[in-house]
Design an enzyme around this catalytic site. Sequence first.
Site, mmCIF file in Angstrom:
data_model
loop_
_atom_site.group_PDB
_atom_site.id
_atom_site.type_symbol
_atom_site.label_atom_id
_atom_site.label_comp_id
_atom_site.label_asym_id
_atom_site.label_seq_id
_atom_site.Cartn_x
_atom_site.Cartn_y
_atom_site.Cartn_z
ATOM 1 N N LYS A 23 0.844 -1.195 0.000
ATOM 2 C CA LYS A 23 0.000 0.000 0.000
ATOM 3 C C LYS A 23 0.885 1.253 0.000
ATOM 4 O O LYS A 23 0.673 2.169 -0.799
ATOM 5 C CB LYS A 23 -0.910 -0.027 1.225
ATOM 6 C CG LYS A 23 -2.101 0.888 1.141
ATOM 7 C CD LYS A 23 -2.953 0.787 2.412
ATOM 8 C CE LYS A 23 -3.782 -0.480 2.465
ATOM 9 N NZ LYS A 23 -4.446 -0.659 3.768
ATOM 10 N N GLY A 102 -8.286 -7.186 4.141
ATOM 11 C CA GLY A 102 -9.171 -7.366 5.291
ATOM 12 C C GLY A 102 -8.547 -8.086 6.474
ATOM 13 O O GLY A 102 -9.213 -8.337 7.467
ATOM 14 N N SER A 765 15.721 -39.932 -8.547
ATOM 15 C CA SER A 765 14.452 -39.238 -8.393
ATOM 16 C C SER A 765 14.261 -38.988 -6.906
ATOM 17 O O SER A 765 14.316 -39.913 -6.096
ATOM 18 C CB SER A 765 13.315 -40.085 -8.951
ATOM 19 O OG SER A 765 12.096 -39.420 -8.768
#
Length: 876
Positions: A23, A102, A765
Amino acid sequence: MEKKYVYLFNEGNADMRDLLGGKGANLAEMSNLGMPVPNGFTITTEACNKYYEDGEKISDEIQSQIFKYLDLLEKETGKKFADPENPLLVSVRSGARASMPGMMDTILNLGINDEVADAIAEKSGNPRYAYDSYRRFIQMFSDVVKGLSKKRFEEIIDEIKAEKGITEDLDLDADDMKKLVQLFKEFYQENMNEEFPTDPKKQMMEAVEAVFKSWNNERAIYYRRQNDIPSSWGTAVNVQMMVFGNRGNDCGTGVAFSRNPATGENKLYGEFLMNAQGEDVVAGVRTPNRIEQLAEISPEAYEQFKKICNTLEHHYKNMQDMEFTIEHGKLYMLQTRNGKRTAQAALKVACDMVDEGLLTPEEALMTVEANQLDALLHPMFDPEELKKAQPVTAALPASPGAACGQIVFSADEAIEEVAKGKKVILVRLETSPEDIQGMAAAEGILTVRGGMTSHAAVVARGMGECCVSGAGDISIAADESSFTVNGKTFNRGDWLSLDGSTGKVYGQAIKTIPAEISGYFERFMKWADESRRLQIRTNADTPRDAAQAVKFGAEGIGLVRTEHMFFDGDKIKSIREMILAKTNEQMENALKKIEPLQQEDFEGIYEAMEGRPVTIRYLDPPLHEFLPHKPEEVAELANEMGMGVEELQAKVDSLREVNPMMGHRGSRLDVSYPGIARMQTEAVIRAALNVNKKHPEWNVEPEIMLPLIGDLKELKFVKKLVTETADELIAHEGSNMKYHVGSMIEVPRAALKAGELATEAEFFSFGTNDLTQLTFGFSRDDAGSFLPAYYSAKIYEQDPFAKLDQEGVGELIQIAAQRGRATRPNLHLGVCGEHGGDPSSIEFVDGIGLDYVSCSPYRVPIARLAAAQAAIKHRK
Ligand code: ADP
Ligand code: MG
Ligand code: MG
């Protein structure tokens, strides 16, 4: 030099997001662009962190900087705190690095007290506005700073309205507002045992502290965990001169998106209210007007706003979500941020912006959150119906999608009911591999126990089926004919709806609508594929899953779990024969029966993959998983096998392990029973030879992966079983087919000894589920019960089974990759754990240079996008 904890808006810019919060950085940026932004300053996120370091205290140093900037703000605005001639009122607004709508708090109209309010009333000739601002301040301050119940304030307003016989806030006049101020202050005094604070500086420091504190309120902590935001970021605080939308009918406040956030349509989309303040629009006190109507009410402000939207969109190269206020016809910008949007909208906006020349395809890729794509691949609830429904409980959103069906309590029942044409939801305490077919038949799965990597969750995600897990509120009746949750009872056959994306459970039928992949999807994913470095494979155990994954863009299979096929049809019988064999001969016979069945499975998978690489993992789970445990089932099996019940029970008991996850499983099985590895090799090699005969152009080269390896000698031992069997079969066929043998890295010892293992393994893997489990020493089936305590104690912030622990487990992976490649430079490296489908984990994997990730079919598109985003970031 003194550290700088406060910045005027004109000292900041959009790149200072980490320090100023989103902001604050954007307010600064808009000021720099010459947009009408009320003056203000930002107290940094570092000040917030310092506040917590200092034991929740704002240091003198920070306080004196704040007051210094307050002086500057007074100079800039020509107004003064508590000055009746020209009073300065400010908002004190939270704002973290990532937008957390919020979650934290904001206070408006700070700086007001009796004297100031009277002065504003008199000077403006508008007492309603003066006392409306005052009563709002008392409300917000009491709630945010003192934690007084918001509800009581609303009740007082309702009482006044009722007395006057009015329903609208707008009909409250100046006297009513004045009365509200009086009543609010009384309520405050009664509860706080002190007078409402009148000194604006004291108000401000308390408000700043409250915003710092709101960083650690419960909803903020929850939101952070959901969104992977570390608590170390802290929040900034913005102090900004107030402008007033509640000053009369030529004033107002609103919010708008530069494009439609639901559809992506390139058209301003927003709402506003005249004579209102702050959150009135969002809070729904009145029905707001559509933004187009502003053109009639305040044409100049509207035109200016449209221009600003356009400028901001071009400036940020992203759809913007903006807040504005109009005071006596003059427009002020109060916030802008990249707008949240639905997945559909996100793709349309991305493609449109490329067509408009606003973005390059690479930039467009960065505007879509990879996880969002999921919403496009699963059915969802009809939004209208969903709005009206009330959940009966909520648990873990284990596998996304929406499901609606009638309750059944067992896999068999699910299969039966579905055969009759019904739709069912399978409700289980937990699931086990035997439930797979029932799970596939059901619309969705609800389990009482288990976390995000429980059997139910993993399997459901693999199948793209909705699953909610760990619903501890539910208790299933002993006879499995009903369950109760929060005082309500649900019987077999009752309707249930599950939202696998939110974890909510509804005790009713809710209509679902099918997934729809639009043309934008394909275009967008093509860009992703052009940008990524990592290959994307899938974890698939059946031809059906494999085909689905290919549709979603999988380039191969990174993990076939051979055991999943064992539960199918008659196979389980032969498996049990093998396990229960008393002599070598019986064992060999049972294996002979299994081999052709496995071969058939593998052929199916090779066919579905049409020549793409396929890695097949050898039998992994402990053998007792294949045996029944309930007495009646044991009796039944004993009968089938021609064994004594007690004898069978004894065998079942002997296989039971105290700690099965660390027990007799993985390649350990092959060391004890070499016949298993030989049988699986025969099946793999024969399947590949057959498929190559039919489709020579595919040139299948089997990749055989040995699980849970911990030592080179162990690897050599099992590999020898494989090569002897394979070489003989291939030679016998007169074929020159190649095959590859690799090792899973899932035991920490294997990661450390990777340099040696690579002398024998052609590929690694990383099985990150087991590797995480063994590195932390957390059982993944039990961690759900104690991890929450670790979250509250701020020891761990994330479930390491959902987000790869980059520091610990990640270091082991890096070590293994380096040591492995030092031995064998072309060692092929991939990840096949659940993390293979998680964007932040994929970014890590890309960063350390592995070759591929493998994830469940429905996560393939997400992995493709995440891999592209990672590559773009890493190229920068
Ligand atoms: P959130 O982050 O929850 O949106 P904000 O800090 O943006 O909270 O503020 C809440 C509301 O108050 C928004 O509608 C905003 O536009 C309004 N607001 C904030 N600061 C001012 C100000 N200086 N003047 C007028 N309205 C403001
Ligand atoms: Mg806001
Ligand atoms: Mg494993």
